[in-house]
Every structure is written in C-alpha cells, then in structure tokens.
Design a protein around this motif. Sequence first.
Motif, short mmCIF file in Angstrom:
data_model
loop_
_atom_site.label_atom_id
_atom_site.label_comp_id
_atom_site.label_asym_id
_atom_site.label_seq_id
_atom_site.Cartn_x
_atom_site.Cartn_y
_atom_site.Cartn_z
N GLU A 164 0.83 -1.19 0.00
CA GLU A 164 0.00 0.00 0.00
C GLU A 164 0.87 1.24 0.00
O GLU A 164 2.01 1.21 0.46
CB GLU A 164 -0.96 0.02 1.18
CG GLU A 164 -0.30 0.10 2.53
CD GLU A 164 -1.29 0.06 3.68
OE1 GLU A 164 -2.39 -0.50 3.53
OE2 GLU A 164 -0.97 0.60 4.75
N VAL A 165 0.32 2.32 -0.55
CA VAL A 165 0.97 3.62 -0.55
C VAL A 165 -0.02 4.62 0.04
O VAL A 165 -1.21 4.58 -0.26
CB VAL A 165 1.43 4.05 -1.97
CG1 VAL A 165 0.27 4.07 -2.95
CG2 VAL A 165 2.13 5.40 -1.93
N THR A 166 0.49 5.49 0.92
CA THR A 166 -0.31 6.55 1.52
C THR A 166 0.32 7.88 1.16
O THR A 166 1.54 8.03 1.28
CB THR A 166 -0.38 6.40 3.05
OG1 THR A 166 -0.99 5.15 3.35
CG2 THR A 166 -1.18 7.52 3.68
N ALA A 167 -0.50 8.82 0.72
CA ALA A 167 -0.03 10.17 0.40
C ALA A 167 -0.68 11.14 1.37
O ALA A 167 -1.87 11.05 1.65
CB ALA A 167 -0.41 10.55 -1.02
N VAL A 168 0.13 12.08 1.88
CA VAL A 168 -0.38 13.18 2.70
C VAL A 168 0.12 14.45 2.02
O VAL A 168 1.33 14.63 1.85
CB VAL A 168 0.13 13.11 4.15
CG1 VAL A 168 -0.35 14.31 4.94
CG2 VAL A 168 -0.33 11.81 4.81
N CYS A 169 -0.81 15.30 1.60
CA CYS A 169 -0.48 16.49 0.81
C CYS A 169 -1.11 17.73 1.42
O CYS A 169 -2.18 17.65 2.02
CB CYS A 169 -0.99 16.34 -0.62
SG CYS A 169 -0.45 14.85 -1.47
N PRO A 170 -0.47 18.89 1.23
CA PRO A 170 -1.02 20.15 1.77
C PRO A 170 -2.01 20.80 0.81
O PRO A 170 -1.81 21.92 0.34
CB PRO A 170 0.23 21.00 1.95
CG PRO A 170 1.10 20.57 0.81
CD PRO A 170 0.85 19.09 0.67
N ALA A 199 -8.22 18.84 -1.54
CA ALA A 199 -8.86 17.61 -2.01
C ALA A 199 -7.93 16.87 -2.98
O ALA A 199 -7.51 17.42 -3.99
CB ALA A 199 -10.18 17.92 -2.70
N TYR A 200 -7.61 15.63 -2.65
CA TYR A 200 -6.73 14.82 -3.47
C TYR A 200 -6.93 13.35 -3.13
O TYR A 200 -7.56 13.02 -2.13
CB TYR A 200 -5.26 15.20 -3.24
CG TYR A 200 -4.80 14.91 -1.83
CD1 TYR A 200 -4.22 13.69 -1.51
CD2 TYR A 200 -5.00 15.82 -0.80
CE1 TYR A 200 -3.84 13.40 -0.20
CE2 TYR A 200 -4.63 15.54 0.50
CZ TYR A 200 -4.05 14.33 0.79
OH TYR A 200 -3.68 14.04 2.07
N ARG A 201 -6.40 12.49 -3.96
CA ARG A 201 -6.37 11.06 -3.65
C ARG A 201 -5.15 10.46 -4.33
O ARG A 201 -4.64 10.98 -5.31
CB ARG A 201 -7.64 10.35 -4.09
CG ARG A 201 -7.86 10.29 -5.58
CD ARG A 201 -9.14 9.57 -5.90
NE ARG A 201 -9.45 9.65 -7.32
CZ ARG A 201 -10.54 9.15 -7.86
NH1 ARG A 201 -11.42 8.52 -7.10
NH2 ARG A 201 -10.76 9.25 -9.14
N GLY A 209 -4.69 12.25 4.61
CA GLY A 209 -4.03 11.20 3.85
C GLY A 209 -5.00 10.29 3.10
O GLY A 209 -6.14 10.11 3.49
N SER A 210 -4.50 9.76 2.00
CA SER A 210 -5.25 8.87 1.14
C SER A 210 -4.40 7.63 0.92
O SER A 210 -3.20 7.74 0.65
CB SER A 210 -5.54 9.57 -0.19
OG SER A 210 -6.17 8.71 -1.10
N THR A 211 -4.99 6.44 1.04
CA THR A 211 -4.25 5.19 0.92
C THR A 211 -4.84 4.32 -0.18
O THR A 211 -6.05 4.15 -0.24
CB THR A 211 -4.27 4.40 2.25
OG1 THR A 211 -3.67 5.20 3.27
CG2 THR A 211 -3.51 3.09 2.13
N THR A 271 -5.67 15.46 -8.11
CA THR A 271 -6.35 16.52 -7.37
C THR A 271 -7.75 16.73 -7.92
O THR A 271 -8.04 16.38 -9.07
CB THR A 271 -5.57 17.85 -7.46
OG1 THR A 271 -5.43 18.22 -8.84
CG2 THR A 271 -4.20 17.71 -6.81
N ALA A 272 -8.60 17.29 -7.08
CA ALA A 272 -10.00 17.53 -7.49
C ALA A 272 -10.09 18.77 -8.35
O ALA A 272 -9.26 19.61 -8.36
CB ALA A 272 -10.87 17.71 -6.25
#
Length: 75
Positions: free
Chosen positions: A20-26, A29-31, A57-59, A74-75
Amino acid sequence: MDALLLACTFTFATTGKGQEVTAVCPMPAYRVLAKCGDPDRPEGGWTVYGAWAGGHGSTALCRGSRIIDYRVETA
C-alpha cells in the motif's frame, strides 16, 4: 510539476493483504492512485484509487500484488 504535489509525503507498507501507498499532501482535495501488478510486466496491471482526502491522507492498496507506479490526483 505543481509545487503542491512536490510537497506530498508518500509512505509505503507491505501487509498480509499486499502493498500500500499513503499520500499526505497540503491541499484541500486529493487522492492517491497506485498501478498494481507484476514489475516485470509493467504494461499489464490495474489501477486502484484511494479515498478522497483533505489533510489526513489517502491510501491505495494493491491486494495480493505489488505497486508498479503511483501518483496523486487533485480535485
């Protein structure tokens, strides 16, 4: 590449279910998206999408497989 995407932090884990990969962005709205499959045959495989996230975060999980590539949408 957008400066906000460069500010994302990615973490990777291997579990009993797969990789799995998890992203945390500033950004608001994103995934994260992960391409899953066999690294020796990158033309095959499938894409999994993490849930839309705010700052938490999104995983994305590649069940029974490996992560070939990943990116943020991104949205």
